[in-house]
Design a protein around this motif. Structure first.
Motif, PDB file in Angstrom:
ATOM      1  N   GLN A 258       0.884  -1.154   0.000  1.00 50.06           N
ATOM      2  CA  GLN A 258       0.000   0.000   0.000  1.00 50.06           C
ATOM      3  C   GLN A 258       0.931   1.215   0.000  1.00 50.06           C
ATOM      4  OE1 GLN A 258      -2.130  -0.371   3.666  1.00 50.06           O
ATOM      5  NE2 GLN A 258      -3.093   1.640   3.554  1.00 50.06           N
ATOM      6  N   GLY A 259       0.552   2.258  -0.736  1.00 49.42           N
ATOM      7  CA  GLY A 259       1.409   3.447  -0.708  1.00 49.42           C
ATOM      8  C   GLY A 259       1.150   4.359  -1.887  1.00 49.42           C
ATOM      9  N   TYR A 260       1.806   5.519  -1.855  1.00 48.76           N
ATOM     10  CA  TYR A 260       1.606   6.527  -2.880  1.00 48.76           C
ATOM     11  C   TYR A 260       1.986   6.023  -4.270  1.00 48.76           C
ATOM     12  CZ  TYR A 260       1.215   9.881   1.028  1.00 48.76           C
ATOM     13  OH  TYR A 260       0.845  10.566   2.158  1.00 48.76           O
ATOM     14  N   LEU A 261       2.864   5.008  -4.361  1.00 48.27           N
ATOM     15  CA  LEU A 261       3.207   4.440  -5.660  1.00 48.27           C
ATOM     16  C   LEU A 261       1.941   4.001  -6.396  1.00 48.27           C
ATOM     17  CD1 LEU A 261       5.296   3.351  -7.746  1.00 48.27           C
ATOM     18  CD2 LEU A 261       5.303   1.213  -6.465  1.00 48.27           C
ATOM     19  N   PHE A 262       0.993   3.456  -5.667  1.00 50.04           N
ATOM     20  CA  PHE A 262      -0.262   2.998  -6.271  1.00 50.04           C
ATOM     21  C   PHE A 262      -1.291   4.129  -6.242  1.00 50.04           C
ATOM     22  CE2 PHE A 262       1.866  -0.490  -4.009  1.00 50.04           C
ATOM     23  CZ  PHE A 262       2.313  -1.187  -5.120  1.00 50.04           C
ATOM     24  N   SER A 263      -1.591   4.623  -5.064  1.00 46.33           N
ATOM     25  CA  SER A 263      -2.505   5.757  -4.937  1.00 46.33           C
ATOM     26  C   SER A 263      -2.430   6.341  -3.540  1.00 46.33           C
ATOM     27  CB  SER A 263      -3.946   5.308  -5.210  1.00 46.33           C
ATOM     28  OG  SER A 263      -4.850   6.350  -4.882  1.00 46.33           O
ATOM     29  N   LYS A 264      -2.600   7.648  -3.451  1.00 42.71           N
ATOM     30  CA  LYS A 264      -2.809   8.286  -2.155  1.00 42.71           C
ATOM     31  C   LYS A 264      -4.222   7.948  -1.685  1.00 42.71           C
ATOM     32  CE  LYS A 264       0.389  12.071  -2.375  1.00 42.71           C
ATOM     33  NZ  LYS A 264       0.678  13.477  -2.106  1.00 42.71           N
ATOM     34  N   PRO A 265      -4.518   8.140  -0.418  1.00 47.35           N
ATOM     35  CA  PRO A 265      -5.908   7.979   0.014  1.00 47.35           C
ATOM     36  C   PRO A 265      -6.774   9.024  -0.702  1.00 47.35           C
ATOM     37  CG  PRO A 265      -4.413   8.104   1.910  1.00 47.35           C
ATOM     38  CD  PRO A 265      -3.627   8.495   0.696  1.00 47.35           C
ATOM     39  N   LEU A 266      -7.933   8.589  -1.206  1.00 44.01           N
ATOM     40  CA  LEU A 266      -8.830   9.476  -1.957  1.00 44.01           C
ATOM     41  C   LEU A 266     -10.254   9.321  -1.427  1.00 44.01           C
ATOM     42  CD1 LEU A 266      -7.630   8.524  -5.583  1.00 44.01           C
ATOM     43  CD2 LEU A 266      -7.008  10.608  -4.312  1.00 44.01           C
ATOM     44  N   ASP A 267     -11.082  10.332  -1.668  1.00 46.04           N
ATOM     45  CA  ASP A 267     -12.484  10.169  -1.280  1.00 46.04           C
ATOM     46  C   ASP A 267     -13.127   9.114  -2.180  1.00 46.04           C
ATOM     47  OD1 ASP A 267     -13.618  11.312  -3.627  1.00 46.04           O
ATOM     48  OD2 ASP A 267     -13.467  13.309  -2.789  1.00 46.04           O
ATOM     49  N   SER A 268     -14.322   8.661  -1.822  1.00 44.10           N
ATOM     50  CA  SER A 268     -14.872   7.480  -2.500  1.00 44.10           C
ATOM     51  C   SER A 268     -15.057   7.692  -4.002  1.00 44.10           C
ATOM     52  CB  SER A 268     -16.175   7.044  -1.841  1.00 44.10           C
ATOM     53  OG  SER A 268     -17.137   8.046  -1.987  1.00 44.10           O
ATOM     54  N   GLU A 269     -15.450   8.911  -4.385  1.00 38.15           N
ATOM     55  CA  GLU A 269     -15.672   9.152  -5.814  1.00 38.15           C
ATOM     56  C   GLU A 269     -14.383   9.093  -6.611  1.00 38.15           C
ATOM     57  OE1 GLU A 269     -18.011  12.644  -6.833  1.00 38.15           O
ATOM     58  OE2 GLU A 269     -19.331  12.189  -5.136  1.00 38.15           O
ATOM     59  N   LEU A 270     -13.352   9.764  -6.089  1.00 33.68           N
ATOM     60  CA  LEU A 270     -12.062   9.749  -6.784  1.00 33.68           C
ATOM     61  C   LEU A 270     -11.460   8.350  -6.768  1.00 33.68           C
ATOM     62  CD1 LEU A 270     -10.470  13.132  -5.659  1.00 33.68           C
ATOM     63  CD2 LEU A 270     -11.271  12.498  -7.946  1.00 33.68           C
ATOM     64  N   MET A 271     -11.668   7.629  -5.679  1.00 37.62           N
ATOM     65  CA  MET A 271     -11.122   6.267  -5.612  1.00 37.62           C
ATOM     66  C   MET A 271     -11.818   5.374  -6.636  1.00 37.62           C
ATOM     67  SD  MET A 271      -9.111   4.020  -4.764  1.00 37.62           S
ATOM     68  CE  MET A 271      -8.074   5.100  -3.790  1.00 37.62           C
ATOM     69  N   GLU A 272     -13.111   5.553  -6.777  1.00 36.70           N
ATOM     70  CA  GLU A 272     -13.852   4.759  -7.746  1.00 36.70           C
ATOM     71  C   GLU A 272     -13.351   5.066  -9.165  1.00 36.70           C
ATOM     72  OE1 GLU A 272     -17.971   4.790  -6.790  1.00 36.70           O
ATOM     73  OE2 GLU A 272     -18.527   3.533  -8.500  1.00 36.70           O
ATOM     74  N   ALA A 273     -13.138   6.349  -9.443  1.00 34.83           N
ATOM     75  CA  ALA A 273     -12.595   6.736 -10.758  1.00 34.83           C
ATOM     76  C   ALA A 273     -11.207   6.119 -10.944  1.00 34.83           C
ATOM     77  CB  ALA A 273     -12.517   8.257 -10.875  1.00 34.83           C
ATOM     78  N   TRP A 274     -10.417   6.121  -9.885  1.00 35.31           N
ATOM     79  CA  TRP A 274      -9.059   5.568  -9.965  1.00 35.31           C
ATOM     80  C   TRP A 274      -9.101   4.080 -10.303  1.00 35.31           C
ATOM     81  CZ3 TRP A 274      -6.495   1.657  -7.286  1.00 35.31           C
ATOM     82  CH2 TRP A 274      -5.118   1.559  -7.542  1.00 35.31           C
ATOM     83  N   PHE A 275      -9.917   3.321  -9.586  1.00 30.15           N
ATOM     84  CA  PHE A 275      -9.853   1.884  -9.853  1.00 30.15           C
ATOM     85  C   PHE A 275     -10.546   1.504 -11.156  1.00 30.15           C
ATOM     86  CE2 PHE A 275     -13.260   1.392  -6.371  1.00 30.15           C
ATOM     87  CZ  PHE A 275     -14.297   0.968  -7.198  1.00 30.15           C
ATOM     88  N   GLN A 276     -11.500   2.319 -11.585  1.00 31.08           N
ATOM     89  CA  GLN A 276     -12.085   2.050 -12.909  1.00 31.08           C
ATOM     90  C   GLN A 276     -11.041   2.251 -14.001  1.00 31.08           C
ATOM     91  OE1 GLN A 276     -15.462   4.686 -12.949  1.00 31.08           O
ATOM     92  NE2 GLN A 276     -16.865   3.043 -12.402  1.00 31.08           N
ATOM     93  N   ALA A 277     -10.281   3.342 -13.885  1.00 30.16           N
ATOM     94  CA  ALA A 277      -9.281   3.649 -14.909  1.00 30.16           C
ATOM     95  C   ALA A 277      -8.078   2.713 -14.827  1.00 30.16           C
ATOM     96  CB  ALA A 277      -8.809   5.086 -14.744  1.00 30.16           C
ATOM     97  N   GLU A 278      -7.672   2.429 -13.620  1.00 30.78           N
ATOM     98  CA  GLU A 278      -6.389   1.787 -13.389  1.00 30.78           C
ATOM     99  C   GLU A 278      -6.456   0.270 -13.478  1.00 30.78           C
ATOM    100  OE1 GLU A 278      -2.408   2.907 -12.365  1.00 30.78           O
ATOM    101  OE2 GLU A 278      -4.177   4.121 -12.801  1.00 30.78           O
ATOM    102  N   CYS A 279      -7.457  -0.298 -12.879  1.00 33.56           N
ATOM    103  CA  CYS A 279      -7.401  -1.739 -12.616  1.00 33.56           C
ATOM    104  C   CYS A 279      -8.528  -2.546 -13.248  1.00 33.56           C
ATOM    105  CB  CYS A 279      -7.393  -2.005 -11.128  1.00 33.56           C
ATOM    106  SG  CYS A 279      -5.939  -1.342 -10.347  1.00 33.56           S
ATOM    107  N   LEU A 280      -9.667  -1.944 -13.465  1.00 31.69           N
ATOM    108  CA  LEU A 280     -10.760  -2.749 -14.008  1.00 31.69           C
ATOM    109  C   LEU A 280     -10.724  -2.636 -15.526  1.00 31.69           C
ATOM    110  CD1 LEU A 280     -13.600  -1.847 -11.509  1.00 31.69           C
ATOM    111  CD2 LEU A 280     -11.745  -3.460 -11.241  1.00 31.69           C
ATOM    112  N   SER A 281     -11.089  -3.713 -16.183  1.00 27.39           N
ATOM    113  CA  SER A 281     -10.949  -3.741 -17.640  1.00 27.39           C
ATOM    114  C   SER A 281     -11.793  -2.671 -18.326  1.00 27.39           C
ATOM    115  CB  SER A 281     -11.345  -5.108 -18.147  1.00 27.39           C
ATOM    116  OG  SER A 281     -12.545  -5.524 -17.546  1.00 27.39           O
TER     117      SER A 281
END
Ligand code: C2E
Ligand code: CA
Ligand code: CA
Ligand code: CA
Length: 281
Positions: A258-281
């Motif tokens: 866990q760490g800034y290399l992957f992502s800083k802590p984000l609010d739920s909306e930004l986190m959802e955008a992050w994992f949609q872009a980054e990790c989900l197909s």
């Protein structure tokens, strides 16, 4: 001496006074913030280092102060513990974390095994109806206990040890997972680690910082990972900031990070955008 005493008094009294006033002010503000729910829950992904898949998230609370802006937990959690405000605050975080995780788990097939990590302080854990309230939240949010992991630090054992053990075992019996947080920073409990129901060991960020240049840290890290593995625990390395740190941890067979290399802590909306872009197909 008397003169000095007097002048010291004159110099410091107003400051001490304003300090006390300020503390009272902050305590009042925090009480209001908890009542008004001026708190935000941030999420930071926990990553499987071998395939970079998300395994879950840690929830980290922020206080959105009306005039001071965002305040970090290190600056108000101690006060919350001292004043007992940690109880309603902790309940708020747990409730939000479980609701969000259930939303994500029903919206994304990739999310069905995700685990939400929630920090729990000693005072909160030892509160008499903690387990009952937690069960009510699980029931109301329809969250499975195995999708929740509570993170506690070794400082929980500063409270009555038998009582803490009883609660931890009760949580384990309910199927809730437990992680020992900030491992290596306290008076480490190597001697009784194997008797405690922790599934996960989280290695403190201080062991990952300047890993590149510090051979002692690498040695300690290797020993911690090997100890945890022998005891059948998972290891999460905190505070990974560089690809090199990640490579070294992988070489030590540390599975999660866990760490800034992957992502800083984000609010739920930004986190959802992050994992949609980054990790989900
Ligand atoms: P923690 O549980 O050890 O949380 C990890 C801290 O490291 C977080 O700080 C996180 O933002 C930070 N961090 C994560 N990755 C990196 C990195 O790559 N580099 C650096 N420099 N920092 C990183 P944060 O959010 O300020 O939280 C501080 C502490 O406050 C937490 O430490 C935890 O002990 C406490 N805390 C936060 N939320 C809660 C809560 O809801 N309840 C309780 N009881 N304590 C909380
Ligand atoms: Ca934590
Ligand atoms: Ca930690
Ligand atoms: Ca910490």
């Amino acid at each position: 001496a008397k003169k000095l005493g007097l002048s010291t008094y004159q110099v410091f009294e107003p400051k001490m006074h304003s300090h006390t006033v300020e503390l009272l002010q902050i305590e009042n503000d925090l009480r209001r913030a908890v009542e008004n729910k001026d708190l935000r829950v941030y999420y930071q992904p926990i990553i499987n280092l071998s395939n970079r898949e998300i395994t879950g998230f840690e929830t980290l609370v922020r206080w959105q102060h009306q005039t001071r802006g965002f305040i970090n937990p290190d600056d108000f959690i101690p006060l919350a513990e001292e004043t007992g405000l940690i109880i309603p605050l902790g309940r708020f975080v747990l409730q939000n974390a479980c609701e969000k995780m259930q939303q994500w788990r029903s919206a994304y097939t990739e999310a069905k095994d995700w685990v939400i990590h929630v920090n729990v302080s000693g005072k909160q854990l030892c509160q008499s109806n903690f387990v009952a309230e937690l069960q009510a939240i699980l029931k109301q949010t329809e969250m499975l206990p195995q999708n929740l992991k509570l993170e506690v630090t070794e400082s929980v054992f500063l409270n009555q040890v038998p009582r803490v053990m009883e609660i931890l075992h009760e949580l384990q019996f309910l199927g809730i997972q437990l992680a020992l947080d900030d491992f290596g920073t306290g008076y480490s409990s190597l001697s009784y680690l194997h008797k405690l129901p922790f599934k996960t060991l989280k290695i403190d960020r201080s062991f990952i910082q300047d890993l590149e240049i510090n051979n002692d840290k690498l040695g300690i890290l290797r020993a911690i990972v090997s100890l945890a593995t022998h005891l059948g625990m998972d290891v999460v390395a905190e505070g990974i900031e560089t690809p090199h740190q990640m490579a070294q941890l992988k070489a030590l067979k540390c599975e999660y990070g866990q760490g800034y290399l992957f992502s800083k802590p984000l609010d739920s909306e930004l986190m959802e955008a992050w994992f949609q872009a980054e990790c989900l197909s």
